[in-house]
Write a protein that holds these residues in place. Sequence first.
Motif, PDB file in Angstrom:
ATOM      1  N   ILE A 187       0.042   4.171   2.334  1.00 52.13           N
ATOM      2  CA  ILE A 187      -0.858   5.321   2.364  1.00 52.13           C
ATOM      3  C   ILE A 187      -1.593   5.453   1.042  1.00 52.13           C
ATOM      4  N   TYR A 188      -0.932   5.163  -0.084  1.00 46.87           N
ATOM      5  CA  TYR A 188      -1.614   5.242  -1.368  1.00 46.87           C
ATOM      6  C   TYR A 188      -2.633   4.115  -1.519  1.00 46.87           C
ATOM      7  N   TRP A 189      -2.341   2.941  -0.982  1.00 52.10           N
ATOM      8  CA  TRP A 189      -3.338   1.863  -0.978  1.00 52.10           C
ATOM      9  C   TRP A 189      -4.557   2.274  -0.160  1.00 52.10           C
ATOM     10  N   SER A 190      -4.330   2.957   0.950  1.00 49.52           N
ATOM     11  CA  SER A 190      -5.462   3.355   1.803  1.00 49.52           C
ATOM     12  C   SER A 190      -6.399   4.311   1.077  1.00 49.52           C
ATOM     13  N   PHE A 191      -5.859   5.097   0.142  1.00 48.73           N
ATOM     14  CA  PHE A 191      -6.688   6.039  -0.606  1.00 48.73           C
ATOM     15  C   PHE A 191      -7.749   5.330  -1.450  1.00 48.73           C
ATOM     16  N   ILE A 192      -7.541   4.060  -1.749  1.00 47.02           N
ATOM     17  CA  ILE A 192      -8.534   3.307  -2.510  1.00 47.02           C
ATOM     18  C   ILE A 192      -9.835   3.200  -1.723  1.00 47.02           C
TER      19      ILE A 192
ATOM     20  N   VAL B  93      -6.948   0.260   8.325  1.00 48.77           N
ATOM     21  CA  VAL B  93      -5.795  -0.585   8.671  1.00 48.77           C
ATOM     22  C   VAL B  93      -4.573  -0.175   7.864  1.00 48.77           C
ATOM     23  N   LEU B  94      -4.753   0.092   6.576  1.00 46.14           N
ATOM     24  CA  LEU B  94      -3.624   0.499   5.734  1.00 46.14           C
ATOM     25  C   LEU B  94      -3.056   1.843   6.187  1.00 46.14           C
ATOM     26  N   ALA B  95      -3.937   2.787   6.544  1.00 45.14           N
ATOM     27  CA  ALA B  95      -3.459   4.086   7.018  1.00 45.14           C
ATOM     28  C   ALA B  95      -2.716   3.951   8.344  1.00 45.14           C
ATOM     29  N   LEU B  96      -3.192   3.065   9.219  1.00 45.14           N
ATOM     30  CA  LEU B  96      -2.476   2.810  10.474  1.00 45.14           C
ATOM     31  C   LEU B  96      -1.115   2.169  10.196  1.00 45.14           C
ATOM     32  N   GLY B  97      -1.062   1.307   9.181  1.00 47.99           N
ATOM     33  CA  GLY B  97       0.235   0.742   8.777  1.00 47.99           C
ATOM     34  C   GLY B  97       1.179   1.822   8.297  1.00 47.99           C
TER      35      GLY B  97
ATOM     36  N   ASN C 194      -0.297  17.158  -0.754  1.00 45.11           N
ATOM     37  CA  ASN C 194      -1.633  16.576  -0.722  1.00 45.11           C
ATOM     38  C   ASN C 194      -2.388  16.778  -2.027  1.00 45.11           C
ATOM     39  N   LEU C 195      -2.138  17.875  -2.703  1.00 41.79           N
ATOM     40  CA  LEU C 195      -2.727  18.049  -4.023  1.00 41.79           C
ATOM     41  C   LEU C 195      -2.139  17.028  -4.992  1.00 41.79           C
ATOM     42  N   GLY C 196      -0.840  16.765  -4.850  1.00 42.78           N
ATOM     43  CA  GLY C 196      -0.208  15.728  -5.672  1.00 42.78           C
ATOM     44  C   GLY C 196      -0.789  14.358  -5.401  1.00 42.78           C
ATOM     45  N   ALA C 197      -1.116  14.074  -4.142  1.00 43.09           N
ATOM     46  CA  ALA C 197      -1.738  12.790  -3.802  1.00 43.09           C
ATOM     47  C   ALA C 197      -3.112  12.657  -4.443  1.00 43.09           C
ATOM     48  N   ALA C 198      -3.869  13.758  -4.452  1.00 40.52           N
ATOM     49  CA  ALA C 198      -5.187  13.720  -5.078  1.00 40.52           C
ATOM     50  C   ALA C 198      -5.075  13.506  -6.582  1.00 40.52           C
TER      51      ALA C 198
ATOM     52  N   VAL D  62      -2.368   1.459  -8.023  1.00 43.17           N
ATOM     53  CA  VAL D  62      -1.600   2.139  -6.967  1.00 43.17           C
ATOM     54  C   VAL D  62      -0.112   1.883  -7.139  1.00 43.17           C
ATOM     55  N   GLU D  63       0.223   0.640  -7.414  1.00 42.64           N
ATOM     56  CA  GLU D  63       1.643   0.273  -7.508  1.00 42.64           C
ATOM     57  C   GLU D  63       2.337   1.028  -8.632  1.00 42.64           C
ATOM     58  N   GLY D  64       1.648   1.178  -9.771  1.00 42.24           N
ATOM     59  CA  GLY D  64       2.230   1.931 -10.873  1.00 42.24           C
ATOM     60  C   GLY D  64       2.427   3.395 -10.535  1.00 42.24           C
ATOM     61  N   VAL D  65       1.442   3.976  -9.842  1.00 41.29           N
ATOM     62  CA  VAL D  65       1.545   5.385  -9.450  1.00 41.29           C
ATOM     63  C   VAL D  65       2.715   5.606  -8.499  1.00 41.29           C
TER      64      VAL D  65
END
Length: 292
Positions: free
Chosen positions: A85-90, A148-152, A22-26, A37-40
Amino acid sequence: MNSDRTVLAAALAILGSICSVNLGAAVAKTLYAGIGVEGVVALRTGIAALLLLLLGRPWRVRLQAAQWGWVLLYGLTMGLMNLLIYWSFIFIPIGVAVAIEIVGPLAVVLAGTRALRDRLWAGLAVAGLALLVPWTDHAAALDWRGVVLALGAATCWALYIVFGKQVSRIGGRQVVALGLALACIVTVPLGIVRAGPLLLSVPVLAMGLLVALMSSCLPYLLEMFALGRLSPRLFGLIVSASPATAALSGYAVLGERLTLPQGIAVALMIAASAGAALTGRPAVSRPREDLS
């Protein structure tokens, strides 16, 4: 005494794993402005795949045609789960997104059960989701796109568990490494289209390596150490703390603060996941290559 120390070391390893993920996600979210997001996700999965291919050496495994099908589904689901999940972080805080995503494995654990206590955990999860879904004013700060993205991503996690049960019969780290490499079929082309040559700049590559190590490689090694030393229930109980560590990571790195309803919702999701881990049948854990 030695046994107790071994269990404690394994428990600390799993706790370190979820904190690292989770620290890596942040940290990854700080790169969104530059490469998207796609590049990350392309850097995370691509670099992690290269490292795990060297570690797992999947070319030693001989797969039949049917087995290749399961591994392909496993890998593609992993890639799509990363992107969602990374898209949802936006749109929503990391802690909230991870709390929603945990519905996936929770649904697998509770699927088909009729026990009253398991219905209680399901009820807690539904109550948590009800607080997060932006259908009333109290949830207005949440963007429905992030939900919706997180549910996906949660749906992909549930499918990942189903496919993971199939591929676990084929091999261990070799199949995980191969699955992550196949996930790059989804992630890397999108990253190239989005960021292009920026992906190869030294500062971006360095940050991508950091994210890959924190979110995939280090957690993977910690889990490999711990899985054989912890019961599935204790493992699941510790992993249920993921939304809390995600919320703390989001606050520490990004300054993301949860509202009171969001905090209550995250707490309900953690309680539901922990309760299911203690009383339900264990689900296959998610290796941190997916990884949110």
